[in-house]
Scaffold this motif. Structure first.
Motif, PDB file in Angstrom:
ATOM      1  N   SER B  24       0.752  -0.984   0.258  1.00 28.40           N
ATOM      2  CA  SER B  24       0.123  -0.074  -0.087  1.00 28.40           C
ATOM      3  C   SER B  24       0.826   1.421   0.060  1.00 28.40           C
ATOM      4  CB  SER B  24      -0.878  -0.125   1.211  1.00 28.40           C
ATOM      5  OG  SER B  24      -1.717  -1.131   1.294  1.00 28.40           O
ATOM      6  N   LEU B  25       2.157   1.081   0.472  1.00 32.43           N
ATOM      7  CA  LEU B  25       2.809   2.294   0.577  1.00 32.43           C
ATOM      8  C   LEU B  25       3.988   2.154  -0.539  1.00 32.43           C
ATOM      9  CD1 LEU B  25       3.680   1.908   4.519  1.00 32.43           C
ATOM     10  CD2 LEU B  25       1.750   3.485   3.253  1.00 32.43           C
ATOM     11  N   ALA B  40       6.711 -14.576   3.002  1.00 27.55           N
ATOM     12  CA  ALA B  40       6.377 -13.267   2.462  1.00 27.55           C
ATOM     13  C   ALA B  40       6.177 -13.384   1.191  1.00 27.55           C
ATOM     14  CB  ALA B  40       6.725 -12.236   3.203  1.00 27.55           C
ATOM     15  N   ALA B  41       7.610 -14.105   0.542  1.00 28.56           N
ATOM     16  CA  ALA B  41       7.827 -14.065  -0.914  1.00 28.56           C
ATOM     17  C   ALA B  41       7.048 -14.730  -1.754  1.00 28.56           C
ATOM     18  CB  ALA B  41       9.356 -14.937  -0.979  1.00 28.56           C
ATOM     19  N   ILE B  42       6.044 -15.659  -1.241  1.00 25.54           N
ATOM     20  CA  ILE B  42       4.843 -16.403  -1.928  1.00 25.54           C
ATOM     21  C   ILE B  42       3.935 -15.297  -2.551  1.00 25.54           C
ATOM     22  CG2 ILE B  42       3.049 -17.989  -1.718  1.00 25.54           C
ATOM     23  CD1 ILE B  42       4.574 -19.172   0.506  1.00 25.54           C
ATOM     24  N   PHE B  43       3.664 -14.311  -1.597  1.00 25.42           N
ATOM     25  CA  PHE B  43       2.853 -13.121  -1.729  1.00 25.42           C
ATOM     26  C   PHE B  43       3.439 -11.999  -2.535  1.00 25.42           C
ATOM     27  CE2 PHE B  43       1.477 -15.223   1.951  1.00 25.42           C
ATOM     28  CZ  PHE B  43       0.231 -15.521   1.475  1.00 25.42           C
ATOM     29  N   LEU B  44       4.617 -11.555  -2.216  1.00 24.14           N
ATOM     30  CA  LEU B  44       5.369 -10.640  -3.032  1.00 24.14           C
ATOM     31  C   LEU B  44       6.134 -10.739  -4.215  1.00 24.14           C
ATOM     32  CD1 LEU B  44       6.929  -8.764   0.346  1.00 24.14           C
ATOM     33  CD2 LEU B  44       4.958  -7.784  -1.208  1.00 24.14           C
ATOM     34  N   SER B 127       7.990  -1.838  -6.337  1.00 28.23           N
ATOM     35  CA  SER B 127       8.834  -0.671  -5.653  1.00 28.23           C
ATOM     36  C   SER B 127       9.344  -1.086  -4.543  1.00 28.23           C
ATOM     37  CB  SER B 127       8.013   0.445  -5.655  1.00 28.23           C
ATOM     38  OG  SER B 127       7.108   0.405  -4.497  1.00 28.23           O
ATOM     39  N   ILE B 128       9.114  -2.369  -3.974  1.00 31.15           N
ATOM     40  CA  ILE B 128       9.672  -2.662  -2.618  1.00 31.15           C
ATOM     41  C   ILE B 128      11.137  -3.451  -2.665  1.00 31.15           C
ATOM     42  CG2 ILE B 128       9.152  -4.282  -0.808  1.00 31.15           C
ATOM     43  CD1 ILE B 128       6.240  -4.487  -1.697  1.00 31.15           C
ATOM     44  N   ALA B 129      11.948  -2.886  -1.781  1.00 33.63           N
ATOM     45  CA  ALA B 129      13.226  -3.495  -1.638  1.00 33.63           C
ATOM     46  C   ALA B 129      12.983  -4.607  -0.894  1.00 33.63           C
ATOM     47  CB  ALA B 129      14.125  -2.409  -1.152  1.00 33.63           C
ATOM     48  N   LYS B 157      14.315   4.608   4.733  1.00 31.46           N
ATOM     49  CA  LYS B 157      13.059   4.245   4.318  1.00 31.46           C
ATOM     50  C   LYS B 157      12.034   3.800   5.490  1.00 31.46           C
ATOM     51  CE  LYS B 157      14.568   2.557  -0.397  1.00 31.46           C
ATOM     52  NZ  LYS B 157      14.784   1.297  -1.202  1.00 31.46           N
ATOM     53  N   ILE B 158      10.617   3.704   4.810  1.00 33.31           N
ATOM     54  CA  ILE B 158       9.877   2.815   5.778  1.00 33.31           C
ATOM     55  C   ILE B 158      10.325   1.687   5.611  1.00 33.31           C
ATOM     56  CG2 ILE B 158       7.398   2.286   6.205  1.00 33.31           C
ATOM     57  CD1 ILE B 158       6.722   4.786   4.731  1.00 33.31           C
TER      58      ILE B 158
END
Ligand code: SF4
Ligand code: SF4
Lengths: 115, 287
Positions: B24-25, B40-44, B127-129, B157-158
């Motif tokens: 979302s960010l 988390a990699a499964i979703f991202l 855009s996520i690192a 970053k956040i």
């Protein structure tokens, strides 16, 4: 020969403790002189490695035979490396009974299966 | 700003929340710290561009030099080595790699040899690192991997940390020094019980925190009542909906199933930023 029995108390009439590394005391009996002493288990509350630490203490005390209810794999490896004989005692009996059964040859020697 | 997402027990939707917030960010850094089971990699679906092995320096003893003095075993807080005469037995899986025994050995009989415990992977997803730590299966040394992960955090970053579940050392390593901790729970008696344990842990760490109830609508009001009683901010309630569960089972983030939640997660971040500021101020004011 010195034999160490994991116990809930520091005398021959104490109950045996089911766990090696987490017991309260080791009652150590010299089978030649019949003399018995108690060693408080300093590692009972250790977060890790209580088994090997106990093996170290008993090795330093000259113990060559150990009697307990349950011995973890690390403690087993340590005791074996120290050349100790490891025997299993059923729960609920006293240290004296465990000693008598050991002398009578009715305790089974612990063998670990390696995978 | 570092935001840790944690929960008192597994399976509450912790990863769902962490991933949704990241999606979302814009331009956040995401680190999966659940090193025993990173998912988390499964979703991202990140593209991994770098792999860094993590090792611990474990002692190796030259028995020809060892005098059997016992200094190493006296020092080791983890009982990872014992001295039998002039023979030293090392338990590599118990060694935390602190290096103390090597330094204290008067005979210089100890050298260190790296033991592989897992790895860190870096990459990106949109855009996520992205980052994740993975512990070798069956290895007990989760905390050192998280310590390594922390070194790669980009504080400009956040940063979103997906914590392991529970309240053990790896959780503490993840949550400590975060600016805010989101605790995810289910509105059930079990959920409440584990939430209370997690709250005690986070309070101990003095990290500002709030609660998200996942699967709201099932269970009871006990979690909400507890939060009110304890003045814990209730940050969000995610409804139980069949389409979320179905999406989850296909590895789809909640966001692609319910795009309307995106604004809620953006608002969540605004709330957290404000709460983190005011809670840390209150903490400062406390005697
Ligand atoms: S490096 Fe530290 S933890 Fe490992 S055996 Fe040596 S003293 Fe113990
Ligand atoms: S400190 Fe060094 S010399 Fe002493 S027992 Fe350990 S390895 Fe051997």
């Amino acid at each position: 020969m010195k034999i160490a029995i994991s116990a809930c108390g520091d005398t021959l009439s104490a109950k045996t403790h089911a766990l090696f590394g987490r017991c309260d005391y080791f009652v150590i009996v010299d089978t030649e002189t019949g003399e018995s002493t108690a060693l408080k288990n300093k590692s009972a509350e250790a977060s890790t490695g209580a088994g090997p630490a106990c093996a170290q203490e008993l090795f330093n005390a000259g113990v060559t035979t150990v009697v307990s209810g349950k011995i973890g794999p690390n403690a087993y490896e340590a005791l074996k490396a120290a050349g100790a004989g490891i025997f299993l005692a059923p729960p609920g009996i006293t240290v004296q009974e465990a000693l008598d059964r050991f002398k009578a040859g009715s305790l089974s020697e612990m063998q670990i299966q390696r995978f | 700003m570092i935001i840790a997402v944690a929960s008192g027990k597994g399976g509450t939707g912790k990863t769902t929340v962490a991933v949704s917030l990241a999606l979302s960010l814009n331009g956040v850094q995401f680190a999966d710290c659940d090193v025993e089971e990173p998912n988390a990699a499964i979703f991202l679906q990140p593209t991994i561009t770098e792999q860094i092995p993590v090792t611990l320096p474990v002692p190796e003893i030259d028995e020809t030099k060892c005098s059997g003095c016992g200094k190493c075993t006296d020092l080791c807080a983890y009982n990872a080595l014992i001295v039998l005469g002039t023979r030293v037995l090392v338990f590599p899986h118990m060694c935390h790699g602190c290096g103390g025994c090597t330094i204290i050995c008067p005979e210089r009989a100890i050298t260190e040899k790296p033991r592989a415990i897992g790895m860190i992977e870096k990459g990106h997803a949109l855009s996520i690192a992205f980052m994740q730590g993975t512990l070798n299966v069956g290895d007990p040394m989760a905390t050192p991997i998280i310590k390594q992960l922390r070194k790669h955090l980009d504080r400009s970053k956040i940063v979103i940390l997906d914590s392991p579940p529970g309240t053990s050392c790896p959780v503490i390593e993840t949550v400590r020094e975060s600016d805010f901790c989101i605790l995810v729970t289910e509105p059930t008696p079990f959920g409440l019980h584990d939430l209370q344990l997690a709250v005690a842990t986070v309070r101990e760490l003095h990290v500002p925190f709030g609660v998200i109830i996942n699967c709201a609508g099932i269970g009871d009001d006990a979690v909400e009542n507890y939060c009110r009683r304890e003045s814990i901010p209730l940050l969000m309630k995610i409804p139980w909906e069949r389409r979320i569960a179905e999406g989850y089972s296909r590895g789809e983030p909640i966001m692609s199933v319910m795009p309307e939640l995106k604004q809620a997660f953006i608002n969540l971040h605004t709330t957290i930023a404000a709460a983190s500021r005011s809670q840390s101020q209150t903490a400062l004011k406390e005697p």
